[in-house]
Scaffold this active site. Structure first.
Site, mmCIF file in Angstrom:
data_model
loop_
_atom_site.group_PDB
_atom_site.id
_atom_site.type_symbol
_atom_site.label_atom_id
_atom_site.label_comp_id
_atom_site.label_asym_id
_atom_site.label_seq_id
_atom_site.Cartn_x
_atom_site.Cartn_y
_atom_site.Cartn_z
ATOM 1 N N SER A 1 0.846 -1.190 0.000
ATOM 2 C CA SER A 1 0.000 0.000 0.000
ATOM 3 C C SER A 1 0.885 1.245 0.000
ATOM 4 O O SER A 1 1.688 1.432 -0.902
ATOM 5 C CB SER A 1 -0.971 -0.055 1.184
ATOM 6 O OG SER A 1 -2.007 0.886 1.055
ATOM 7 N N GLU B 1 -8.894 -5.026 -4.270
ATOM 8 C CA GLU B 1 -8.243 -3.900 -3.581
ATOM 9 C C GLU B 1 -9.271 -2.857 -3.148
ATOM 10 O O GLU B 1 -9.183 -2.271 -2.069
ATOM 11 C CB GLU B 1 -7.234 -3.226 -4.520
ATOM 12 C CG GLU B 1 -6.126 -4.110 -5.041
ATOM 13 C CD GLU B 1 -4.971 -4.257 -4.083
ATOM 14 O OE1 GLU B 1 -5.121 -3.875 -2.910
ATOM 15 O OE2 GLU B 1 -3.921 -4.768 -4.514
ATOM 16 N N HIS C 1 -7.878 -5.625 0.019
ATOM 17 C CA HIS C 1 -6.622 -4.884 0.189
ATOM 18 C C HIS C 1 -5.980 -5.243 1.533
ATOM 19 O O HIS C 1 -6.607 -5.132 2.588
ATOM 20 C CB HIS C 1 -6.913 -3.382 0.138
ATOM 21 C CG HIS C 1 -5.708 -2.515 0.198
ATOM 22 N ND1 HIS C 1 -4.815 -2.382 -0.835
ATOM 23 C CD2 HIS C 1 -5.239 -1.701 1.189
ATOM 24 C CE1 HIS C 1 -3.857 -1.526 -0.503
ATOM 25 N NE2 HIS C 1 -4.094 -1.103 0.725
#
Length: 538
Positions: A187, A321, A443
């Site tokens: 991320s 995600e 995610h």
């Protein structure tokens, strides 16, 4: 049973860690809370990190360090004196120096740390690598910029450079190989990896790179609004001024907790957005005499022109995600009314800023048609809304960065999609019991297959699919760190070869219960967003 390690000599002095065992019972030496820079307090707030001070005697590196200041869910925690790192290994005098894996934590540039509540070292260390985790300045403290010599910005990234320099100077004392360092992150951590690929400051400091679910081309990864946001923070804290030096002096001395909280709050009031609330992020720096900039040109220009560190590169995504952006909607579906009524606010700020009002409306119509066939967004088609968020916020930037690197790199690019949905999916778990409205990983779900999750560490059947997938992921990542190739040879665990991603053949390695190769993942969706990026000249 724990005991103390042998004493280790580093550039600042002598230190001693603690001996323990990994979850599997293997040896684990922990050196925690080692300062890699001076405390960034007082006159060093918003300034580049300075070399750490030496100490006398033996420094006890046996406890996790404080996290950097952050504000999450109404709770403030952390302290400014937070620039510490942790080293984990099996032994400090190995026959051969171990590959080093340098983990950059995520958290949207505003939360997180390198500590073991999320990033336990057990499985990576068991696989024969040395792991370094660390903290870096977050939010306003790490990314405030006045675009002048007082405050050039990108301090959080410069902290990471300081930690990498410390590794180069000292990691051999722990049995690590300074000539085989792999940076990896997820991320916001992956975005940092991507920025390090193009920064002149990081030349020679790493030798391989893994960017998980992020790149420097993600629209929220950078801003051209740092200066205006800095003045907005000052105004919210009670200072109305147009003078940069007055603002800088004020912010250097303002109460820490107030500063962090108000910096997080400004975006909802100053800017018209309902998207990601990430305020202070990396920026292109003004070149100041006597100071080396971390980033003097826009990252896309550098990537497109091949001006990046040519090292083996691995990158990828997880299937869903975009579900991270739907947390509030999963809990309160009635919020979809606001999304439908003001759909233009779904689009990234950088894209809207580059377009006229009529172009924005035209783009909204294109997006609605492409993802929703012009139907309103409801819980019945929320999977399509997740796809939109996946592509718009993460996948399109990750894919474009991979294409640029593959186009001119002298080393291979490896692209994966993590598609396994299992019990170690910490991203999905963090959303709560109502989150599982889509099958497949969300995610952050890949993190549970790399690290021992200190907050959630179930005892699993060794024959469970979760353990088998985790073993595959650990082998792929550590093979890459050791050799630059995630599948250097075929094994019963890794029975197929991971073929590189190239401009001529966009190959993807799918990580699930079974491993397999595929091509042109999300092909139509990625082409759709590439066209939008060209329209907005991003």
């Amino acid at each position: 049973m724990e005991s103390e390690t042998d004493v280790v000599q580093v550039s600042q002095g002598l230190l001693q860690g603690r001996k323990t065992t990994t979850k599997s019972g293997g040896p684990l030496l922990c050196f925690q809370g080692i300062p890699y820079a001076k405390p960034p307090v007082g006159p060093l707030r918003f300034k580049p990190p300075q070399p750490p001070e030496p100490w006398n005697g033996i420094y006890k590196a046996q406890e996790e360090p404080p996290v950097c200041p952050q504000h999450e869910n109404g709770v403030f925690r952390g302290q400014e004196d937070c620039l510490y790192l942790n080293v984990y290994t099996q032994e400090i005098n190995p026959q051969n120096l171990k590959p080093v894996m340098f983990w950059i934590h995520g958290g949207g540039f505003v939360i997180g740390s390198g500590n073991t509540d999320m990033y336990g070292p057990d499985y990576l260390v068991d696989a024969g690598v040395l792991l370094v985790t660390f903290n870096y300045r977050l939010g306003v403290l790490g990314f405030l910029s006045l675009d002048n010599e007082d405050c050039t910005g990108n301090m959080g990234l410069k902290d990471q450079v300081a930690a990498l320099l410390w590794v180069q100077q000292n990691i051999e004392s722990f049995g690590g190989d300074p000539n085989n360092v792999t940076i990896f992150g997820e991320s916001a951590g992956a975005i940092c990896v991507s920025f390090h690929m193009v920064s002149p400051m990081t030349k020679g400091l790493f030798h391989k790179a893994i960017a998980q679910s992020g790149s420097a081309l993600n629209h929220y990864a950078y801003t051209f609004l740092s200066k205006s946001r800095s003045f907005a923070v000052g105004q919210r804290l009670g200072l109305k001024t147009k003078d940069e030096k007055e603002l800088f002096s004020f912010l250097q001395n303002v109460d820490l907790e107030k500063l962090v909280k108000e910096a997080e709050n400004i975006i909802a009031r100053v800017e018209n957005t309902s998207g990601l609330r990430i305020v202070f992020v990396p920026t292109v720096e003004k070149v100041v005499p006597g100071q080396q900039p971390y980033l003097a040109q826009h990252q896309e220009i550098l990537l497109k022109n091949g001006q990046f560190h040519h090292v083996p590169y691995m990158t990828g995504t997880v299937t869903h995600e975009g579900m991270i952006n739907l947390r509030a909607i999963v809990r309160k579906p009635q919020l979809l009314k606001g999304v439908n009524d003001h759909f233009e606010n779904v689009l990234p700020r950088q894209i809207r800023d580059a377009l006229t009002d009529s172009q924005i409306q035209e783009l909204c119509n294109k997006v609605k048609k492409f993802y929703f066939q012009n139907s309103p967004i409801t819980m019945d088609n929320v999977a399509s809304y997740s796809d939109l968020n996946t592509d718009m916020h993460i996948a399109a930037g990750v894919c474009l960065a991979a294409k640029y690197v593959a186009r001119s790199s002298s080393f291979p690019v490896y692209f994966y999609n993590f598609s396994y949905d299992g019990l170690l999916g910490c991203g999905k778990m963090s959303m709560g019991p109502k989150a599982a409205i889509l099958s497949g990983p969300y995610h952050g779900d890949d993190l549970g297959y790399l690290f021992r999750l200190g907050l959630y560490d179930p005892d699993l059947d060794p024959d469970s699919n979760e353990v088998k997938v985790r073993s595959k992921v650990i082998a792929l990542w550590t093979n890459f760190a050791k050799t630059g190739n995630p599948t250097p040879h075929r094994t019963p665990e890794l029975p197929i070869e991971w073929l590189p991603f190239t401009p001529q053949n966009e190959r993807y390695f799918f990580i699930d219960e079974q491993l397999y190769m595929g091509t042109y993942l999300r092909n139509e969706r990625m082409a759709f967003w590439e066209n939008i990026y060209q329209l907005a000249k991003l």
